[in-house]
Design an enzyme around this catalytic site. Structure first.
Site, PDB file in Angstrom:
ATOM      1  N   ASP A  30       0.842  -1.192   0.000  1.00 55.09           N
ATOM      2  CA  ASP A  30       0.000   0.000   0.000  1.00 55.09           C
ATOM      3  C   ASP A  30       0.875   1.240   0.000  1.00 55.09           C
ATOM      4  O   ASP A  30       1.952   1.258   0.610  1.00 55.09           O
ATOM      5  CB  ASP A  30      -0.923   0.013   1.225  1.00 55.09           C
ATOM      6  CG  ASP A  30      -2.160   0.861   1.003  1.00 55.09           C
ATOM      7  OD1 ASP A  30      -2.019   2.091   0.893  1.00 55.09           O
ATOM      8  OD2 ASP A  30      -3.267   0.295   0.940  1.00 55.09           O
ATOM      9  N   LYS A  35      -0.905   3.311   7.007  1.00 56.64           N
ATOM     10  CA  LYS A  35      -1.554   1.994   7.010  1.00 56.64           C
ATOM     11  C   LYS A  35      -0.538   0.882   7.203  1.00 56.64           C
ATOM     12  O   LYS A  35      -0.729  -0.032   8.014  1.00 56.64           O
ATOM     13  CB  LYS A  35      -2.300   1.761   5.689  1.00 56.64           C
ATOM     14  CG  LYS A  35      -3.753   2.157   5.689  1.00 56.64           C
ATOM     15  CD  LYS A  35      -4.393   1.637   4.413  1.00 56.64           C
ATOM     16  CE  LYS A  35      -5.866   1.994   4.376  1.00 56.64           C
ATOM     17  NZ  LYS A  35      -6.512   1.452   3.149  1.00 56.64           N
ATOM     18  N   GLU A 151     -14.615 -10.005  -6.229  1.00 60.16           N
ATOM     19  CA  GLU A 151     -14.886 -10.448  -4.861  1.00 60.16           C
ATOM     20  C   GLU A 151     -16.382 -10.395  -4.595  1.00 60.16           C
ATOM     21  O   GLU A 151     -17.099  -9.548  -5.136  1.00 60.16           O
ATOM     22  CB  GLU A 151     -14.116  -9.578  -3.860  1.00 60.16           C
ATOM     23  CG  GLU A 151     -14.346  -8.074  -3.971  1.00 60.16           C
ATOM     24  CD  GLU A 151     -15.557  -7.596  -3.200  1.00 60.16           C
ATOM     25  OE1 GLU A 151     -16.074  -8.355  -2.360  1.00 60.16           O
ATOM     26  OE2 GLU A 151     -16.007  -6.461  -3.451  1.00 60.16           O
ATOM     27  N   LEU A 153     -17.615 -10.498  -1.150  1.00 62.52           N
ATOM     28  CA  LEU A 153     -17.480 -10.513   0.302  1.00 62.52           C
ATOM     29  C   LEU A 153     -18.514  -9.603   0.951  1.00 62.52           C
ATOM     30  O   LEU A 153     -18.656  -8.449   0.568  1.00 62.52           O
ATOM     31  CB  LEU A 153     -16.076 -10.053   0.717  1.00 62.52           C
ATOM     32  CG  LEU A 153     -14.894 -10.782   0.071  1.00 62.52           C
ATOM     33  CD1 LEU A 153     -13.589 -10.183   0.573  1.00 62.52           C
ATOM     34  CD2 LEU A 153     -14.953 -12.273   0.368  1.00 62.52           C
ATOM     35  N   ARG A 154     -19.190 -10.118   1.956  1.00 58.29           N
ATOM     36  CA  ARG A 154     -20.109  -9.301   2.754  1.00 58.29           C
ATOM     37  C   ARG A 154     -19.348  -8.754   3.950  1.00 58.29           C
ATOM     38  O   ARG A 154     -18.717  -9.508   4.682  1.00 58.29           O
ATOM     39  CB  ARG A 154     -21.294 -10.129   3.245  1.00 58.29           C
ATOM     40  CG  ARG A 154     -22.198 -10.683   2.160  1.00 58.29           C
ATOM     41  CD  ARG A 154     -23.144 -11.699   2.773  1.00 58.29           C
ATOM     42  NE  ARG A 154     -22.405 -12.831   3.330  1.00 58.29           N
ATOM     43  CZ  ARG A 154     -22.893 -13.670   4.238  1.00 58.29           C
ATOM     44  NH1 ARG A 154     -24.120 -13.487   4.715  1.00 58.29           N
ATOM     45  NH2 ARG A 154     -22.160 -14.687   4.676  1.00 58.29           N
ATOM     46  N   HIS A 254     -35.350  -8.238   3.797  1.00 56.21           N
ATOM     47  CA  HIS A 254     -35.592  -7.617   5.093  1.00 56.21           C
ATOM     48  C   HIS A 254     -35.818  -6.118   4.877  1.00 56.21           C
ATOM     49  O   HIS A 254     -34.906  -5.388   4.478  1.00 56.21           O
ATOM     50  CB  HIS A 254     -34.417  -7.851   6.030  1.00 56.21           C
ATOM     51  CG  HIS A 254     -34.133  -9.309   6.258  1.00 56.21           C
ATOM     52  ND1 HIS A 254     -34.937 -10.104   7.040  1.00 56.21           N
ATOM     53  CD2 HIS A 254     -33.158 -10.117   5.777  1.00 56.21           C
ATOM     54  CE1 HIS A 254     -34.477 -11.339   7.046  1.00 56.21           C
ATOM     55  NE2 HIS A 254     -33.394 -11.380   6.281  1.00 56.21           N
ATOM     56  N   CYS A 263     -20.492  -1.109  -1.666  1.00 54.12           N
ATOM     57  CA  CYS A 263     -20.695  -1.786  -2.946  1.00 54.12           C
ATOM     58  C   CYS A 263     -21.982  -1.381  -3.659  1.00 54.12           C
ATOM     59  O   CYS A 263     -21.933  -0.871  -4.773  1.00 54.12           O
ATOM     60  CB  CYS A 263     -20.682  -3.301  -2.748  1.00 54.12           C
ATOM     61  SG  CYS A 263     -19.085  -3.958  -2.230  1.00 54.12           S
ATOM     62  N   ARG A 331     -20.000   4.344   4.572  1.00 62.33           N
ATOM     63  CA  ARG A 331     -20.246   4.765   3.193  1.00 62.33           C
ATOM     64  C   ARG A 331     -21.714   4.583   2.810  1.00 62.33           C
ATOM     65  O   ARG A 331     -22.260   3.491   2.876  1.00 62.33           O
ATOM     66  CB  ARG A 331     -19.332   4.000   2.238  1.00 62.33           C
ATOM     67  CG  ARG A 331     -17.909   4.510   2.243  1.00 62.33           C
ATOM     68  CD  ARG A 331     -16.986   3.660   1.403  1.00 62.33           C
ATOM     69  NE  ARG A 331     -16.660   2.396   2.069  1.00 62.33           N
ATOM     70  CZ  ARG A 331     -15.756   1.532   1.618  1.00 62.33           C
ATOM     71  NH1 ARG A 331     -15.101   1.797   0.496  1.00 62.33           N
ATOM     72  NH2 ARG A 331     -15.513   0.416   2.273  1.00 62.33           N
TER      73      ARG A 331
END
Length: 434
Positions: A30, A35, A151, A153-154, A254, A263, A331
């Site tokens: 990175d 970071k 990806e 990913l949740r 829901h 996303c 976000r």
């Protein structure tokens, strides 16, 4: 195998740590020195359950490392993953690919021997073609293949999603690249995970199509919730009634204040822009985006209605600020619309979130942040459940009632039962339930 992961954001760090846990040698790279410094100290810059332990164990095992300068890792890598951010471009909604292309430029100058360059970032159709051109123009003699590997990913369940995915999608027609990708994901063979090999453009579009469909499903049940309120039906029962149909399924049915996160908002908008540019507008998704934007803005009106449409001088407690539980991600969270609208109508807003207050404090001027749910509720005229964190599911309701000036709860996540709340003496409002 040796892997270089460019980008240590949500996708890069989770993917890198999981690949390392599979036994591969991974270096996460990175440009953000702070970071890398934090990661080398063992500090995780994002909140994801279990990620701190996963990173620490693989660093101790020598399989995971971090670097500000990725030259050595890229030269040695069998696969270089691009996992940098692709935010919505200001002004037109297209994905901003500047970080992706900058990574491609850097990779082009460093790869040594056959290298698979994998786009993990969410990118519009055709991005892989541009990455290939960038590398080929910079290094005509380079031996490489560009692959799309989106990806799925949740946030809050990303490690489980990576290690036990529904499927792995790989976009390439290059046989050598396919062999590398099969080896990278070989540990998933034990779970018999389907690995779907497609063309590169098909893979890129699959990611956007998946997120757009899920966003549309959420928006559908939210509209059904409004209809349920109008006709006296129960949206949770409707959702169960249709979700038991295997063609539909129960997930993402829901009702709530609208979708947010890293996303769905940007990916639906990017898909709309891509389709418009291609001359094939996706009107269902265009409408989904519009309805969701309007819904988040309308949530403050529900709070006002519960307080007799007068918010001036009132205090409202918000429980939950992040777009979903088990993340610190703010976000496009509904709170970013709800809190300012409440304050604009004259209310004081005091709030608590288990993980998101640091990020929220940068975005929500004027909100009074509290140390816990009961601190947030104390002295308020109404409490609003905006994110369904586990600790909000079993609140001491008698204590809540005593702390409030008046017993008003607006439950935007349908955590509690209307009959029970009214029996306890609350003026209770929820989503899509009488």
């Amino acid at each position: 195998m040796r892997v270089a992961m460019i980008g240590t954001g949500y996708v890069g760090l989770v993917s890198g740590a999981c690949f390392a846990d599979f036994g591969h040698e991974v270096t996460c790279v990175d440009k953000d020195a702070s970071k890398i410094e934090r990661l080398e100290k063992g500090e995780i810059p994002i909140f994801e359950p279990g990620l701190d332990d996963l990173v620490a164990s693989n660093v101790r095992g020598g399989r995971l490392s971090f670097a500000l300068d990725g030259a050595e890792a890229i030269r040695a890598a069998d696969a270089v993953f691009i996992a940098v951010g692709t935010p919505s471009r200001r002004g037109d909604g297209h994905a901003d690919l500047s970080y992706v292309y900058a990574a491609a430029e850097e990779i082009a100058g460093l790869i040594d021997g056959f290298t698979v360059v994998v786009t993990k970032s969410t990118v519009p159709v055709g991005t892989g073609d541009k990455i290939e051109r960038i590398i080929r123009e910079r290094r005509p003699e380079a031996d490489f293949a560009v692959v799309s590997n989106p990806e799925f990913l949740r946030e809050g369940a990303a490690i489980e999603d990576f290690k036990r995915p529904d499927r792995v999608v790989v976009g390439t027609n290059d046989e050598r690249a396919q062999a590398v990708m099969r080896e990278l994901y070989r540990p998933l063979n034990l779970n018999e995970t389907p690995i779907l090999f497609t063309g590169r453009r098909t893979s890129e579009l699959t990611k956007y199509a998946a997120n757009a469909f899920l966003a549309m499903k959420i928006t559908f049940i939210n509209e059904m919730a409004d209809l349920c309120e109008a006709v006296g039906a129960d949206v949770q029962q409707v959702a169960r009634g249709i979700g038991l149909d295997k063609r539909i399924g129960s997930k993402f049915l829901h009702a709530g204040p609208g979708y947010g996160g890293s996303c769905f908002p940007k990916d639906t908008l990017a898909l709309v822009r891509t389709a418009t540019d291609a001359g094939t507008p996706v009107r269902l998704i265009e409408t989904t985006v519009s309805i969701n934007d309007d819904r988040k803005k309308a949530m403050a009106d529900r709070v006002a209605k519960a307080l007799d449409s007068d918010l001036k001088g009132k205090t409202v407690a918000l429980l939950g600020l992040t777009f979903k539980p088990n993340t610190d991600d703010m976000r496009d969270a509904p709170s970013l619309d709800v809190a300012p609208a409440l304050m604009a109508a004259g209310a004081t807003v005091q709030a608590f979130d288990p993980e998101g207050m640091h990020e929220a404090s940068k975005l929500l001027d004027g909100v009074v942040f509290k140390d816990g749910p009961y601190d947030a509720v104390a002295g308020a005229d109404a409490v609003v459940i905006l994110t369904e964190w586990d600790q909000f599911r079993a609140l001491d309701l008698d204590r809540i009632k005593l702390l409030l000036k008046q017993p008003v709860m607006v439950d935007l996540r349908n955590v509690y039962r209307p009959d029970d709340m009214r029996a306890r003496g609350f003026r209770y409002a929820s989503i899509g339930r009488a």
